[in-house]
Scaffold this active site. Structure first.
Site, mmCIF file in Angstrom:
data_model
loop_
_atom_site.group_PDB
_atom_site.id
_atom_site.type_symbol
_atom_site.label_atom_id
_atom_site.label_comp_id
_atom_site.label_asym_id
_atom_site.label_seq_id
_atom_site.Cartn_x
_atom_site.Cartn_y
_atom_site.Cartn_z
ATOM 1 N N GLU A 1 9.538 -12.742 -20.871
ATOM 2 C CA GLU A 1 9.228 -11.362 -20.466
ATOM 3 C C GLU A 1 8.061 -10.814 -21.284
ATOM 4 O O GLU A 1 7.158 -10.167 -20.755
ATOM 5 C CB GLU A 1 10.464 -10.484 -20.609
ATOM 6 C CG GLU A 1 10.251 -9.003 -20.362
ATOM 7 C CD GLU A 1 9.712 -8.676 -18.974
ATOM 8 O OE1 GLU A 1 9.679 -9.564 -18.106
ATOM 9 O OE2 GLU A 1 9.268 -7.532 -18.780
ATOM 10 N N ARG B 1 1.292 1.933 -5.960
ATOM 11 C CA ARG B 1 1.552 0.924 -4.905
ATOM 12 C C ARG B 1 0.290 0.172 -4.499
ATOM 13 O O ARG B 1 0.331 -0.767 -3.704
ATOM 14 C CB ARG B 1 2.157 1.592 -3.665
ATOM 15 C CG ARG B 1 3.508 2.250 -3.896
ATOM 16 C CD ARG B 1 3.948 3.047 -2.697
ATOM 17 N NE ARG B 1 4.276 2.189 -1.587
ATOM 18 C CZ ARG B 1 5.523 1.769 -1.311
ATOM 19 N NH1 ARG B 1 6.508 2.123 -2.087
ATOM 20 N NH2 ARG B 1 5.761 0.984 -0.273
ATOM 21 N N CYS C 1 0.842 -1.197 0.000
ATOM 22 C CA CYS C 1 0.000 0.000 0.000
ATOM 23 C C CYS C 1 0.877 1.247 0.000
ATOM 24 O O CYS C 1 2.087 1.174 0.148
ATOM 25 C CB CYS C 1 -0.869 0.000 1.251
ATOM 26 S SG CYS C 1 -1.685 -1.563 1.548
ATOM 27 N N LYS D 1 2.697 -2.141 -7.957
ATOM 28 C CA LYS D 1 4.031 -1.919 -8.530
ATOM 29 C C LYS D 1 5.116 -2.583 -7.711
ATOM 30 O O LYS D 1 6.124 -3.034 -8.242
ATOM 31 C CB LYS D 1 4.324 -0.412 -8.605
ATOM 32 C CG LYS D 1 5.666 -0.077 -9.228
ATOM 33 C CD LYS D 1 5.745 -0.543 -10.661
ATOM 34 C CE LYS D 1 7.069 -0.205 -11.309
ATOM 35 N NZ LYS D 1 7.185 -0.801 -12.662
ATOM 36 N N GLU E 1 -0.077 -9.390 -17.922
ATOM 37 C CA GLU E 1 -0.266 -8.390 -16.849
ATOM 38 C C GLU E 1 -1.244 -7.302 -17.244
ATOM 39 O O GLU E 1 -2.004 -6.808 -16.426
ATOM 40 C CB GLU E 1 1.060 -7.681 -16.571
ATOM 41 C CG GLU E 1 2.063 -8.373 -15.746
ATOM 42 C CD GLU E 1 3.185 -7.423 -15.380
ATOM 43 O OE1 GLU E 1 3.140 -6.903 -14.257
ATOM 44 O OE2 GLU E 1 4.080 -7.216 -16.210
ATOM 45 N N HIS F 1 7.622 -31.499 -26.601
ATOM 46 C CA HIS F 1 7.546 -32.355 -25.405
ATOM 47 C C HIS F 1 6.222 -32.179 -24.673
ATOM 48 O O HIS F 1 6.144 -32.352 -23.458
ATOM 49 C CB HIS F 1 8.730 -32.052 -24.475
ATOM 50 C CG HIS F 1 10.052 -32.324 -25.109
ATOM 51 N ND1 HIS F 1 10.512 -33.598 -25.366
ATOM 52 C CD2 HIS F 1 10.972 -31.475 -25.628
ATOM 53 C CE1 HIS F 1 11.692 -33.527 -25.965
ATOM 54 N NE2 HIS F 1 11.994 -32.253 -26.144
ATOM 55 N N TRP G 1 -3.764 -1.877 -1.436
ATOM 56 C CA TRP G 1 -3.756 -3.093 -2.264
ATOM 57 C C TRP G 1 -4.151 -4.199 -1.292
ATOM 58 O O TRP G 1 -3.396 -4.500 -0.362
ATOM 59 C CB TRP G 1 -2.376 -3.337 -2.847
ATOM 60 C CG TRP G 1 -2.286 -4.568 -3.698
ATOM 61 C CD1 TRP G 1 -2.763 -4.736 -4.969
ATOM 62 C CD2 TRP G 1 -1.708 -5.825 -3.338
ATOM 63 N NE1 TRP G 1 -2.496 -6.003 -5.428
ATOM 64 C CE2 TRP G 1 -1.857 -6.693 -4.439
ATOM 65 C CE3 TRP G 1 -1.070 -6.310 -2.202
ATOM 66 C CZ2 TRP G 1 -1.389 -8.008 -4.450
ATOM 67 C CZ3 TRP G 1 -0.603 -7.618 -2.185
ATOM 68 C CH2 TRP G 1 -0.771 -8.445 -3.303
ATOM 69 N N ASN H 1 0.875 -0.317 6.355
ATOM 70 C CA ASN H 1 1.299 -1.147 5.219
ATOM 71 C C ASN H 1 2.109 -2.290 5.817
ATOM 72 O O ASN H 1 3.018 -2.061 6.596
ATOM 73 C CB ASN H 1 2.162 -0.342 4.250
ATOM 74 C CG ASN H 1 2.705 -1.213 3.113
ATOM 75 O OD1 ASN H 1 2.162 -2.275 2.824
ATOM 76 N ND2 ASN H 1 3.800 -0.783 2.502
ATOM 77 N N GLY H 2 1.740 -3.529 5.494
ATOM 78 C CA GLY H 2 2.497 -4.675 6.015
ATOM 79 C C GLY H 2 1.532 -5.750 6.482
ATOM 80 O O GLY H 2 0.352 -5.749 6.130
ATOM 81 N N LYS I 1 4.372 -9.407 -19.925
ATOM 82 C CA LYS I 1 3.800 -8.094 -20.291
ATOM 83 C C LYS I 1 2.371 -8.256 -20.785
ATOM 84 O O LYS I 1 1.463 -7.545 -20.373
ATOM 85 C CB LYS I 1 4.656 -7.429 -21.385
ATOM 86 C CG LYS I 1 6.058 -7.039 -21.001
ATOM 87 C CD LYS I 1 6.129 -5.923 -19.973
ATOM 88 C CE LYS I 1 6.139 -6.375 -18.607
ATOM 89 N NZ LYS I 1 7.075 -6.611 -17.666
HETATM 90 C C1 AGP Z 1 6.741 -6.758 -14.096
HETATM 91 O O1 AGP Z 1 6.080 -6.096 -15.169
HETATM 92 C C2 AGP Z 1 5.905 -6.725 -12.841
HETATM 93 N N1 AGP Z 1 5.619 -5.415 -12.452
HETATM 94 C C3 AGP Z 1 6.519 -7.567 -11.732
HETATM 95 O O2 AGP Z 1 6.714 -8.873 -12.216
HETATM 96 C C4 AGP Z 1 7.861 -7.046 -11.182
HETATM 97 O O3 AGP Z 1 8.883 -7.226 -12.138
HETATM 98 C C5 AGP Z 1 8.213 -7.852 -9.931
HETATM 99 O O4 AGP Z 1 7.186 -7.656 -8.977
HETATM 100 C C6 AGP Z 1 9.561 -7.465 -9.327
HETATM 101 O O5 AGP Z 1 9.532 -6.127 -8.925
HETATM 102 P P1 AGP Z 1 10.931 -5.451 -8.482
HETATM 103 O O6 AGP Z 1 11.810 -5.389 -9.687
HETATM 104 O O7 AGP Z 1 10.543 -4.095 -7.968
HETATM 105 O O8 AGP Z 1 11.515 -6.327 -7.415
#
Ligand code: AGP
Length: 601
Positions: free
Chosen positions: A480, A27, A2, A596, A487, A503, A79, A105-106, A484
């Protein structure tokens, strides 16, 4: 995970809280709320002191807070981790008397037993969250005659787990805050025109426009401040008053805005020509020392999560191909399975753009418990990982607001390549090769490429599944690219190593199944054979390649950069993911269910 922002000072809290929440929304954006201490002496409309509480479900763009006067306040954007997305579960949380407000937060690991004890003592809870327990604990100690400060500290001492917390009390000229474990908390300091103030927050970005000085609090730190800016910091672990240095905020308020872009995602994709060069701005001695550490190490691990893990994987291929050195990779969340092999001779390179990902911080702490050396590769200045590692490489990408990692991912791969070349004694050659990509990246983020990729997105955005294949370094790009697409468009996208299809996964291919194929000159024939395997079963082949190939049904032209392909082949895929999200009417910057920075394990 958060976002938290507070204010206390000579100015008004309300504008700080609302603008701060907007900067912290990356966040978490399930719900948001504010609590402002309205001082009857200062506010002609108020008959008596009150705690003005406003909280809503939804993104900030959908919320209209009502302006309120007061110079002390706290705010939170959520979040959801404990409890559904409801107004009751939104922060701030109040005690029974509506006199104490808390944002958190936590994770409070022992909240259930604390909550039961408090209910037995007559407290009534409104939410399902662990966070609300903190407000009632403080209330309980205040009822027993403790001052607000002492009640706050006593409450913290009963908590198990990790937290960043702020608290205020009606009629009290105070704001209290604390941090424990992997949750960042800093305090902005301003002598600004709006009146001097203190800005406790999860992230400097929240107060960039108000303050240019910052104090980073350490785990165990508790602080108290009043409107005269008397600030006291105490550390529960060291059990003493502590002094923390005042730093200058290293971030430009302009970078926090979208500029002419509709979304941060497109802005940040488009910045990659510049961030490539900024990533290369490293202290040569640091690079040399890291390579020396790798040479001395008996076992090196690259660890990360999500996109950062993909950069680790690309790094392992780059070290294999460029430096002819084997490096282990591990998902940070799986690293505990390797702890038995860690020694004081192990080197762990932890990649995290936020520097706050709990899985990464936990893995780093595990490595340090074994005496291993830790190198951090981080983007966010002042983040926890920057303070927990022995050596540090900053990515210099600037703030990345879109939940998706785009410019930070390519910066990570750039740094991995730079380290591999340096390790191989080819540093200058490597820097030149990487710099030479500048123009390619500029072109790949151009309108022309975007329009071409938009045509592909038009064909794909209604699909339920998209498959991606690559070999070697291109496999990491396929992984990767799949992330993308998933997500941001919510389309199921799955990446395979080209040789793996036969396989089992080939069974998924049917007529028209889209399959994106990443081609590199050094394994062209093999990956084209894999593409033929898909095509012969009805698959629709999208080629990411420097040359058009007969097997392609759609071609995305990307210059061949050899071992540096992972830096440029991903860019049109980032654009594709963006276009798919737009066509599906989704918000590319804030995808559902995500945040994020994931500060829970
Ligand atoms: C990637 O697009 C995502 N936002 C997520 O997988 C991110 O890479 C992952 O949470 C790691 O975040 P960080 O690099 O801040 O540790």
């Amino acid at each position: 995970m958060c976002g938290i922002i507070g204010y206390i000072g000579k100015g008004e809290a309300f504008p700080v809280l609302v603008s701060g929440l907007n900067k912290l929304e990356y966040r978490g954006y399930d719900s948001a709320g504010i609590a402002v201490n309205v001082d009857a002496d200062a506010d002609a409309d108020a008959n008596e002191d009150e705690l003005n509480l406003q909280k809503y479900v939804g993104k900030l763009s959908e919320i209209k807070f009502e302006a309120v006067d007061g110079s002390i306040g706290i705010a939170h954007t959520r979040w959801a981790s404990h409890g559904k997305v409801t107004k009751e579960n939104a922060h701030p949380h109040l005690d029974c008397r509506n006199e104490i407000a808390v944002v958190h937060n936590g994770i409070i690991e022992n909240y259930k037993e604390l909550k039961e004890r408090l209910i037995d003592k007559g407290h009534s809870f409104r939410s399902e969250t662990d966070s609300e327990t903190i407000a009632h604990l403080i209330e309980d100690f205040v009822s027993d005659g403790f001052s607000f400060d002492d009640a706050f500290v006593n409450a913290l001492r009963m908590l198990e787990g990790c937290y960043t917390v702020l608290a205020v009390r009606k009629g009290e000229n105070r704001i209290a805050g604390a941090r424990k474990g992997s949750r960042s908390l800093c305090i902005g300091l301003s002598e600004g025109t709006e009146g001097p103030g203190l800005f406790p927050s999860s992230d400097v970005l929240a107060f960039l426009e108000w303050a240019d000085k910052v104090i980073y609090l350490k785990s165990g730190d508790v602080f108290f401040a009043d409107t005269d800016l008397n600030l006291k910091i105490y550390n529960l672990i060291e059990d003493r008053i502590v002094e923390r240095p005042i730093d200058t905020v290293k971030c430009d308020a302009e970078e926090v805005k979208k500029g002419e872009y509709e979304h941060f995602m497109l802005k940040e994709i488009s910045e990659q020509d510049e961030t490539l060069l900024r990533a290369l701005q490293q202290d040569k001695n640091t690079v040399t020392e890291i390579c020396e550490e790798m040479r001395r190490a008996v076992g090196t691990f690259f660890i990360g999560c999500g996109s950062s893990y993909h950069a680790c994987l690309a790094g392992s291929y780059l070290f294999s191909e460029i430096a002819k050195v084997h490096v282990n990779t591990a998902l940070a969340s799986e690293f505990e399975n390797y702890e038995d092999f860690l020694t004081e001779n192990t080197l762990v390179l932890a990649i995290s753009q936020s520097g706050e990902t709990a899985d990464v911080l936990d893995a780093v702490n595990a490595a340090k418990r074994k005496g291993s050396r830790v190198v951090g590769m981080v983007n966010r200045d002042g983040s926890i990982l920057t303070r927990d590692c022995d050596q540090l490489l900053m990515m210099n990408s600037g703030p990345e607001f879109c939940v998706l990692s785009t410019k930070t991912y390519t910066s990570q791969v750039v740094l991995m390549a730079m380290l591999a070349y340096a390790y191989a004694g080819r540093c200058e050659e490597g820097l030149e090769k990487i710099r030479s990509l500048y123009l390619d990246i500029y072109n790949l983020t151009s309108r022309t490429v975007r329009e071409h990729v938009h045509e592909l997105a038009e064909m794909l955005y209604k699909r339920k599944n998209i498959y991606l294949i690559g070999r070697g370094l291109q496999y990491t790009t396929a992984l990767e690219a799949a992330l993308k697409i998933k997500e941001v468009s919510y389309i199921h996208a799955e990446a395979f190593a080209g040789g793996e299809l036969k396989h089992g996964s080939l069974a998924l291919i049917e007529d028209g199944t889209p399959c994106i194929v990443f081609v590199s000159s050094n394994n062209r024939s093999k990956i084209l054979s894999n593409a033929e395997e898909v095509k012969s079963r009805g698959g629709y082949i999208i080629g990411v390649s420097s040359e058009r190939e007969e097997v392609f049904d759609f071609w995305v032209k990307v210059p061949d950069a050899g071992e540096l392909n992972p830096i440029i082949q991903i860019i049109p895929m980032q654009v594709l993911a963006y276009e798919l999200a737009l066509l599906r009417g989704l918000d590319p910057d804030k995808p559902r269910n995500l945040a994020k920075c994931v500060t829970i394990t």
